[in-house]
Write an enzyme that holds these catalytic residues in place. Sequence first.
Site, PDB file in Angstrom:
ATOM      1  N   ASN A  12       0.862  -1.191   0.000  1.00 14.54           N
ATOM      2  CA  ASN A  12       0.000   0.000   0.000  1.00 14.54           C
ATOM      3  C   ASN A  12       0.894   1.235   0.000  1.00 14.54           C
ATOM      4  O   ASN A  12       1.424   1.627   1.036  1.00 14.54           O
ATOM      5  CB  ASN A  12      -0.897  -0.034   1.251  1.00 14.54           C
ATOM      6  CG  ASN A  12      -1.773   1.194   1.367  1.00 14.54           C
ATOM      7  OD1 ASN A  12      -1.860   1.998   0.435  1.00 14.54           O
ATOM      8  ND2 ASN A  12      -2.423   1.356   2.508  1.00 14.54           N
ATOM      9  N   LYS A  14       0.078   4.247  -0.427  1.00 12.94           N
ATOM     10  CA  LYS A  14      -0.592   5.450   0.086  1.00 12.94           C
ATOM     11  C   LYS A  14      -0.303   6.627  -0.869  1.00 12.94           C
ATOM     12  O   LYS A  14      -0.227   6.431  -2.073  1.00 12.94           O
ATOM     13  CB  LYS A  14      -0.159   5.724   1.523  1.00 12.94           C
ATOM     14  CG  LYS A  14      -0.324   4.474   2.402  1.00 12.94           C
ATOM     15  CD  LYS A  14      -0.186   4.719   3.862  1.00 12.94           C
ATOM     16  CE  LYS A  14      -0.376   3.406   4.609  1.00 12.94           C
ATOM     17  NZ  LYS A  14      -0.323   3.542   6.050  1.00 12.94           N
ATOM     18  N   HIS A  98      -9.766   1.313   4.470  1.00 12.02           N
ATOM     19  CA  HIS A  98      -8.510   1.538   5.201  1.00 12.02           C
ATOM     20  C   HIS A  98      -8.765   2.532   6.340  1.00 12.02           C
ATOM     21  O   HIS A  98      -9.538   3.477   6.178  1.00 12.02           O
ATOM     22  CB  HIS A  98      -7.434   2.073   4.244  1.00 12.02           C
ATOM     23  CG  HIS A  98      -6.083   2.081   4.878  1.00 12.02           C
ATOM     24  ND1 HIS A  98      -5.692   3.069   5.747  1.00 12.02           N
ATOM     25  CD2 HIS A  98      -5.046   1.206   4.819  1.00 12.02           C
ATOM     26  CE1 HIS A  98      -4.475   2.800   6.183  1.00 12.02           C
ATOM     27  NE2 HIS A  98      -4.061   1.677   5.627  1.00 12.02           N
ATOM     28  N   GLU A 100      -7.133   4.941   7.427  1.00 14.46           N
ATOM     29  CA  GLU A 100      -6.884   6.350   7.097  1.00 14.46           C
ATOM     30  C   GLU A 100      -8.083   6.953   6.374  1.00 14.46           C
ATOM     31  O   GLU A 100      -8.417   8.121   6.561  1.00 14.46           O
ATOM     32  CB  GLU A 100      -5.585   6.472   6.273  1.00 14.46           C
ATOM     33  CG  GLU A 100      -4.367   6.299   7.163  1.00 14.46           C
ATOM     34  CD  GLU A 100      -3.140   5.721   6.479  1.00 14.46           C
ATOM     35  OE1 GLU A 100      -3.066   5.746   5.244  1.00 14.46           O
ATOM     36  OE2 GLU A 100      -2.252   5.233   7.209  1.00 14.46           O
ATOM     37  N   GLU A 170      -5.890  -4.623  10.543  1.00 11.59           N
ATOM     38  CA  GLU A 170      -4.899  -3.562  10.719  1.00 11.59           C
ATOM     39  C   GLU A 170      -5.240  -2.754  11.966  1.00 11.59           C
ATOM     40  O   GLU A 170      -6.038  -1.806  11.894  1.00 11.59           O
ATOM     41  CB  GLU A 170      -4.910  -2.621   9.511  1.00 11.59           C
ATOM     42  CG  GLU A 170      -4.502  -3.300   8.223  1.00 11.59           C
ATOM     43  CD  GLU A 170      -3.841  -2.304   7.290  1.00 11.59           C
ATOM     44  OE1 GLU A 170      -2.719  -2.571   6.863  1.00 11.59           O
ATOM     45  OE2 GLU A 170      -4.437  -1.246   7.014  1.00 11.59           O
ATOM     46  N   GLY A 176       1.875   2.677  10.722  1.00 19.87           N
ATOM     47  CA  GLY A 176       2.805   3.797  10.547  1.00 19.87           C
ATOM     48  C   GLY A 176       3.471   4.249  11.837  1.00 19.87           C
ATOM     49  O   GLY A 176       4.123   5.290  11.877  1.00 19.87           O
ATOM     50  N   SER A 215       2.978  -1.688  10.587  1.00 19.86           N
ATOM     51  CA  SER A 215       4.408  -1.694  10.897  1.00 19.86           C
ATOM     52  C   SER A 215       5.102  -3.026  10.598  1.00 19.86           C
ATOM     53  O   SER A 215       5.995  -3.445  11.331  1.00 19.86           O
ATOM     54  CB  SER A 215       4.645  -1.277  12.354  1.00 19.86           C
ATOM     55  OG  SER A 215       4.197   0.043  12.562  1.00 19.86           O
TER      56      SER A 215
HETATM   57  P1  PGA Z   1       2.446   0.623   7.706  1.00 16.86           P
HETATM   58  O1  PGA Z   1       1.007   0.767   7.023  1.00 16.86           O
HETATM   59  O2  PGA Z   1       3.057  -0.668   7.196  1.00 16.86           O
HETATM   60  O3  PGA Z   1       3.213   1.836   7.279  1.00 16.86           O
HETATM   61  O4  PGA Z   1       2.229   0.553   9.190  1.00 16.86           O
HETATM   62  C1  PGA Z   1       0.164  -0.333   6.837  1.00 16.86           C
HETATM   63  C2  PGA Z   1      -1.112   0.111   6.172  1.00 16.86           C
HETATM   64  O5  PGA Z   1      -1.624   1.172   6.499  1.00 16.86           O
HETATM   65  O6  PGA Z   1      -1.653  -0.573   5.276  1.00 16.86           O
END
Ligand code: PGA
Length: 258
Positions: A12, A14, A98, A100, A170, A176, A215
Amino acid sequence: MTMKTPYIIAANWKMNKTNVECKIFVDKFKKLLLNIPRSKVIFCPPFTLLYYMKTLLADTPFECGAQNMYWEDHGAFTGEISADMISACGAQYVIIGHSERRQLFGDTDEFINQRISKALLKGLTPIICIGETLEQRNSGQTVHVLQTQLQQGLNEIKSDDISQMIFAYEPVWAIGTGVRAEPYMIQEAHESVRNVLDNMGVANVGVIPILYGGSVKSNNVKKLLEINDVNGFLIGGASLDVDELISIIRQTELKEKE
Ligand code: PGA
């Protein structure tokens, strides 16, 4: 593993990378890593790169997905992207729900449900993201949150269709942040997801892919691969670095050979 199907590694990206950066990444990725027969890799770049990336990956087994979609087919919806537009780019997958999108852009379970219905109707495979916040975990609501997100997000979706989807657990607090969830938390959450789907009447829940996201890095993936109910990863930050992503994929391939 509860399943024999390959591990799925979804990258992903983003809101990262331009076309120039994408080309540099793909050129290196293809050079270093063409032969990974046991894993399925799905790149989810920004919409602006979807067609380009699919073209760059044309002679490879790697797939592409979008990071979101709108449920209408076309019309006066400034800034939105339809399922047909995604398919026309050659993508077969779409990330839906997601955290976000839920937290920053007001995505609700009802909206997510409409996105899922349309994605299925148009032949895209949804990658459905669910997960609890830290506050929800600390107050013992994790299972309840997952259940609500699944029941509302999948409302009136046919169980046959549900069994064709990909799910991603998640935990919001692990995305993140560099703080990944502990293996026992992940195992518990993935079991809960399977239980909820089972109670919804979905067949063969043991073989539905449930990815872990939050992460995931090359230095912790080995431990995550030990978790029984994890069928792959949704990777954000670490997927932007080609060496880091390749290391994660190689470790996953090794696990599959065991
Ligand atoms: P990350 O994001 O690996 O940077 O923690 C995972 C995600 O949001 O899909």
